[in-house]
Enzyme design. Structure first.
Site, PDB file in Angstrom:
ATOM      1  N   LYS A   1      54.208   8.065 -13.434  1.00 27.46           N
ATOM      2  CA  LYS A   1      51.860   7.729 -13.853  1.00 27.46           C
ATOM      3  C   LYS A   1      52.081   9.106 -14.943  1.00 27.46           C
ATOM      4  O   LYS A   1      51.749   9.032 -16.335  1.00 27.46           O
ATOM      5  CB  LYS A   1      51.097   8.248 -13.246  1.00 27.46           C
ATOM      6  CG  LYS A   1      49.651   8.157 -13.887  1.00 27.46           C
ATOM      7  CD  LYS A   1      48.380   7.951 -12.806  1.00 27.46           C
ATOM      8  CE  LYS A   1      48.744   8.741 -11.565  1.00 27.46           C
ATOM      9  NZ  LYS A   1      47.761   9.890 -12.183  1.00 27.46           N
ATOM     10  N   ASN A   2      52.369  10.602 -14.557  1.00 28.67           N
ATOM     11  CA  ASN A   2      51.816  12.093 -14.907  1.00 28.67           C
ATOM     12  C   ASN A   2      52.698  12.066 -16.599  1.00 28.67           C
ATOM     13  O   ASN A   2      52.750  13.312 -17.113  1.00 28.67           O
ATOM     14  CB  ASN A   2      51.783  12.558 -13.786  1.00 28.67           C
ATOM     15  CG  ASN A   2      50.527  12.010 -13.562  1.00 28.67           C
ATOM     16  OD1 ASN A   2      49.734  11.708 -14.066  1.00 28.67           O
ATOM     17  ND2 ASN A   2      49.963  13.031 -12.520  1.00 28.67           N
TER      18      ASN A   2
ATOM     19  N   CYS B   1      35.217  15.709 -11.837  1.00 31.33           N
ATOM     20  CA  CYS B   1      35.741  14.429 -11.163  1.00 31.33           C
ATOM     21  C   CYS B   1      35.402  14.496  -9.653  1.00 31.33           C
ATOM     22  O   CYS B   1      35.559  16.108  -9.185  1.00 31.33           O
ATOM     23  CB  CYS B   1      37.598  13.752 -11.300  1.00 31.33           C
ATOM     24  SG  CYS B   1      38.531  15.286 -10.358  1.00 31.33           S
TER      25      CYS B   1
ATOM     26  N   ARG C   1      37.793  20.614 -12.259  1.00 26.34           N
ATOM     27  CA  ARG C   1      38.749  20.563 -14.020  1.00 26.34           C
ATOM     28  C   ARG C   1      38.195  21.064 -15.030  1.00 26.34           C
ATOM     29  O   ARG C   1      38.229  20.174 -15.974  1.00 26.34           O
ATOM     30  CB  ARG C   1      39.140  18.292 -13.184  1.00 26.34           C
ATOM     31  CG  ARG C   1      39.126  18.048 -12.537  1.00 26.34           C
ATOM     32  CD  ARG C   1      40.738  18.623 -11.961  1.00 26.34           C
ATOM     33  NE  ARG C   1      40.864  17.658 -12.373  1.00 26.34           N
ATOM     34  CZ  ARG C   1      42.164  16.414 -12.376  1.00 26.34           C
ATOM     35  NH1 ARG C   1      41.253  15.899 -12.081  1.00 26.34           N
ATOM     36  NH2 ARG C   1      43.297  15.928 -13.155  1.00 26.34           N
TER      37      ARG C   1
ATOM     38  N   ASP D   1      49.248  16.794  -5.378  1.00 26.97           N
ATOM     39  CA  ASP D   1      49.441  15.525  -5.075  1.00 26.97           C
ATOM     40  C   ASP D   1      49.750  14.780  -4.189  1.00 26.97           C
ATOM     41  O   ASP D   1      49.715  13.469  -3.333  1.00 26.97           O
ATOM     42  CB  ASP D   1      49.888  14.820  -6.141  1.00 26.97           C
ATOM     43  CG  ASP D   1      48.936  15.008  -7.908  1.00 26.97           C
ATOM     44  OD1 ASP D   1      49.509  15.133  -8.726  1.00 26.97           O
ATOM     45  OD2 ASP D   1      48.275  16.141  -7.803  1.00 26.97           O
TER      46      ASP D   1
ATOM     47  N   ARG E   1      45.299   3.198  -9.849  1.00 21.51           N
ATOM     48  CA  ARG E   1      45.431   4.475 -11.041  1.00 21.51           C
ATOM     49  C   ARG E   1      46.415   4.769 -10.689  1.00 21.51           C
ATOM     50  O   ARG E   1      46.918   5.146 -12.190  1.00 21.51           O
ATOM     51  CB  ARG E   1      44.773   5.428 -10.832  1.00 21.51           C
ATOM     52  CG  ARG E   1      43.019   4.902 -10.367  1.00 21.51           C
ATOM     53  CD  ARG E   1      41.452   5.576 -10.475  1.00 21.51           C
ATOM     54  NE  ARG E   1      42.613   6.886 -12.070  1.00 21.51           N
ATOM     55  CZ  ARG E   1      41.662   7.265 -12.095  1.00 21.51           C
ATOM     56  NH1 ARG E   1      39.985   7.922 -12.283  1.00 21.51           N
ATOM     57  NH2 ARG E   1      42.002   8.626 -13.141  1.00 21.51           N
TER      58      ARG E   1
HETATM   59  C1  EPZ Z   1      48.016  17.364 -13.485  1.00 25.31           C
HETATM   60  O1  EPZ Z   1      46.147  17.322 -13.585  1.00 25.31           O
HETATM   61  C2  EPZ Z   1      48.076  16.378 -13.197  1.00 25.31           C
HETATM   62  N1  EPZ Z   1      47.516  15.255 -14.054  1.00 25.31           N
HETATM   63  C3  EPZ Z   1      47.761  16.178 -11.765  1.00 25.31           C
HETATM   64  O2  EPZ Z   1      47.379  14.829 -11.255  1.00 25.31           O
HETATM   65  C4  EPZ Z   1      47.993  16.753 -11.061  1.00 25.31           C
HETATM   66  O3  EPZ Z   1      47.121  17.186  -9.662  1.00 25.31           O
HETATM   67  C5  EPZ Z   1      47.505  18.390 -11.277  1.00 25.31           C
HETATM   68  O4  EPZ Z   1      48.097  18.844 -12.650  1.00 25.31           O
HETATM   69  C6  EPZ Z   1      48.431  19.643 -10.508  1.00 25.31           C
HETATM   70  O5  EPZ Z   1      49.455  19.232 -10.383  1.00 25.31           O
HETATM   71  C7  EPZ Z   1      48.058  14.499 -14.695  1.00 25.31           C
HETATM   72  O6  EPZ Z   1      49.199  14.753 -14.742  1.00 25.31           O
HETATM   73  C8  EPZ Z   1      47.730  13.483 -15.641  1.00 25.31           C
HETATM   74  P1  EPZ Z   1      45.854  21.532 -14.476  1.00 25.31           P
HETATM   75  P2  EPZ Z   1      45.512  18.526 -14.726  1.00 25.31           P
HETATM   76  O7  EPZ Z   1      45.349  22.042 -15.508  1.00 25.31           O
HETATM   77  O8  EPZ Z   1      46.832  19.249 -15.838  1.00 25.31           O
HETATM   78  C9  EPZ Z   1      41.887  24.312 -13.400  1.00 25.31           C
HETATM   79  C10 EPZ Z   1      47.580  13.287  -9.718  1.00 25.31           C
HETATM   80  O9  EPZ Z   1      47.078  12.535  -8.365  1.00 25.31           O
HETATM   81  N2  EPZ Z   1      41.767  24.474 -14.285  1.00 25.31           N
HETATM   82  O10 EPZ Z   1      47.254  21.703 -13.458  1.00 25.31           O
HETATM   83  O11 EPZ Z   1      44.093  18.229 -14.999  1.00 25.31           O
HETATM   84  C11 EPZ Z   1      42.126  23.799 -12.772  1.00 25.31           C
HETATM   85  O12 EPZ Z   1      40.709  23.046 -12.607  1.00 25.31           O
HETATM   86  C12 EPZ Z   1      46.791  13.693 -10.433  1.00 25.31           C
HETATM   87  O13 EPZ Z   1      48.477  12.298 -10.337  1.00 25.31           O
HETATM   88  C13 EPZ Z   1      40.960  25.004 -14.967  1.00 25.31           C
HETATM   89  O14 EPZ Z   1      40.734  25.744 -14.801  1.00 25.31           O
HETATM   90  O15 EPZ Z   1      45.667  19.963 -13.839  1.00 25.31           O
HETATM   91  C14 EPZ Z   1      43.083  23.264 -10.908  1.00 25.31           C
HETATM   92  O16 EPZ Z   1      41.822  23.579 -10.330  1.00 25.31           O
HETATM   93  C15 EPZ Z   1      45.422  14.591 -10.269  1.00 25.31           C
HETATM   94  N3  EPZ Z   1      40.553  25.027 -16.671  1.00 25.31           N
HETATM   95  C16 EPZ Z   1      43.662  23.837 -12.023  1.00 25.31           C
HETATM   96  O17 EPZ Z   1      43.561  24.570 -13.612  1.00 25.31           O
HETATM   97  C17 EPZ Z   1      41.543  24.304 -17.801  1.00 25.31           C
HETATM   98  O18 EPZ Z   1      41.992  24.251 -18.975  1.00 25.31           O
HETATM   99  C18 EPZ Z   1      45.021  22.828 -12.139  1.00 25.31           C
HETATM  100  O19 EPZ Z   1      44.976  22.337 -13.151  1.00 25.31           O
HETATM  101  C19 EPZ Z   1      42.628  23.562 -16.942  1.00 25.31           C
HETATM  102  C20 EPZ Z   1      42.940  23.324 -15.385  1.00 25.31           C
END
Ligand code: EPZ
Length: 425
Positions: free
Chosen positions: A19-20, A114, A119, A312, A404
């Site tokens: 998915k990701n 979310c 996020r 995850d 999802r």
């Molecule tokens: C990706 O989300 C995945 N989603 C998530 O999978 C996964 O949990 C996550 O990476 C971590 O591995 C997809 O790939 C579609 P991050 P993402 O940016 O990119 C903070 C699932 O269950 N952050 O690596 O949104 C953020 O809030 C989903 O399949 C900021 O603060 O995660 C988090 O605390 C859930 N500002 C941390 O960084 C930003 O601009 C890591 O988030 C970006 C991120």
């Protein structure tokens, strides 16, 4: 879903496409006006949401029975991703980079929070600003414009961000000059997205390391791309074998994507081994507890960016630890609110206490089935796993979360002896 517990799962589970990876890969096809074909795309509601948004933007989409999807965007009809699309799926933010790169402007609804945390997308926006985009936030929408096109530069992410890295990878592919992403995410999905972009003609180096270099191109062309297996789905079914004290063969996996995770499972008393390879050189992995009727051994884990323990898989691993022979501490370092499965597991009789980012799980002999509520994608599947091992019947409500991210989960579990049935009230 009504789940009857106590039955060891036995059989084979074919792991679906990631998915990701599918989500950023579909967004990346916006970067070219040529046709792109994707194979092994999982049928998930998140994919449907992304296709709906891409169709709105002007993409022609044809899905086929063999889980391949052919797309083509000869011209972009809209550069706006409306709130109605984005609120359903926050990964819609992945159209921002491609739209600014190809159309030099975009208006994307802020994803909003979310269940698992704030996020933010500030890192995505700061990076695009450094590349020359003017960014403003007007009544909940990100307005981005780069009338003279994006210009490559060094982008230093203060923390590892998966979709942040992916957005800049895509934007930089069509930017003028060279972009270096420093402290880039190293997840397999990021590497595979770079491989897709290279197949489309992008010049990328260093993907999989913490510094990725992209030399911008004037345009990209089409490609025919196979989506790699979903490592999180595979890890989830490995836990299903462990919690039910069964034995599953996970088909069409990439063992390397889960080697650290399988090391942790081994410490917990669960063994996994490659028993054969497929014609596409994928791994068929057998998972079962290492010896007879032994209890699960407590293991402490901390979630971390790849190759660390995947956030995850945190909820699913916690379900396994609820019946461990001792006490396990599980620390969630990535998201600030990814413990909502804990009150639900407690309703099933788990003994878990929360201390800030750490949950202390004291093993109990068994869980007892009851009604529980799903709150987010991975929490929902951790409750189904708990139901598969709890005594009696567990009813998991709000199952839409699970659809999802888990293709045909009912059929896959039923084929391995599970006694489950989905119903509506
Ligand atoms: C990706 O989300 C995945 N989603 C998530 O999978 C996964 O949990 C996550 O990476 C971590 O591995 C997809 O790939 C579609 P991050 P993402 O940016 O990119 C903070 C699932 O269950 N952050 O690596 O949104 C953020 O809030 C989903 O399949 C900021 O603060 O995660 C988090 O605390 C859930 N500002 C941390 O960084 C930003 O601009 C890591 O988030 C970006 C991120």
């Amino acid at each position: 879903m009504r789940v009857f517990g106590g039955i060891p799962l036995l059989g084979e589970v074919v792991i679906s496409g990631s998915k990701n990876l599918s989500l950023p890969a579909l967004a990346a096809s916006l970067l070219t006006d040529s046709p792109v074909t994707f194979r092994n795309v999982p049928r998930l509601t998140d994919i449907d949401s992304m296709l709906e948004l891409l169709g709105y933007l002007g993409m022609n989409i044809s899905t086929r029975e063999d889980s391949s999807i052919s797309v083509c965007t000869p011209d972009i009809k809209a550069t706006e991703a409306p709130y109605d699309f984005v609120r359903k799926m926050r990964a819609s933010i992945l159209v921002l980079g491609p739209l600014v790169a190809r159309c030099r402007k975009a208006s994307v609804s802020l994803p909003g929070g979310c269940a698992i945390g704030a996020r933010g997308v500030n890192l995505h926006l700061n990076a695009l600003e450094q590349m020359g985009a003017e960014i403003s936030i007007d009544n909940g929408y990100i307005k981005a414009s780069a009338p003279n096109g994006l210009v490559g530069c060094d982008i230093h992410f203060p923390i590892s961000t998966v979709t942040g890295t992916e957005n800049i990878l895509m934007a930089a592919s069509l930017a003028g000059g060279t972009t270096r992403i420093i402290n880039a995410a190293m997840e397999p999905e990021v590497i595979a997205l770079a491989d897709l972009l290279i197949l489309m003609g992008a010049k990328i180096d260093g993907h999989g390391s913490s510094i990725i270099t992209i030399d911008g191109s004037d345009s990209l062309h089409g490609a025919d791309f196979r989506i790699m297996p979903d490592r999180i789905e595979a890890g989830t079914y490995a836990i299903a074998a462990a919690v039910t004290n069964g034995s599953l063969i996970l088909k069409n996996c990439v063992y390397d994507h889960l080697s650290q995770f399988f090391d942790v499972l081994h410490l917990a008393g669960v063994d996994s081994k490659i028993i054969s390879k497929t014609s596409e050189n994928l791994d068929n992995i057998e998972v079962h507890r290492s010896g007879g009727d032994n209890r699960i051994i407590p293991v402490d884990v901390q979630t971390a960016p790849y190759p660390g323990f995947a956030t995850d898989l945190q909820a699913q691993f916690m379900t396994l630890m609820t019946i461990c022979n001792g006490t396990s501490s599980i620390t969630e370092n990535i998201f600030e609110n990814r413990f909502m499965h804990i009150p639900e597991l407690s309703r099933l009789g788990a003994n878990i206490s929360i201390h800030g980012k750490t949950a202390i799980v004291t093993g109990v002999k068994k869980l007892i089935g009851t009604q529980v509520m799903a709150t987010d994608l991975r929490a929902s599947v951790s409750l189904v796993l708990a139901g598969l091992m709890a005594e009696g019947e567990t009813v998991v409500n709000r199952l839409y979360h699970i659809d999802r991210g888990y293709e045909n989960i009912d059929q896959k579990l039923l084929a391995c002896n599970a006694r489950i049935e989905r119903f509506s009230v």
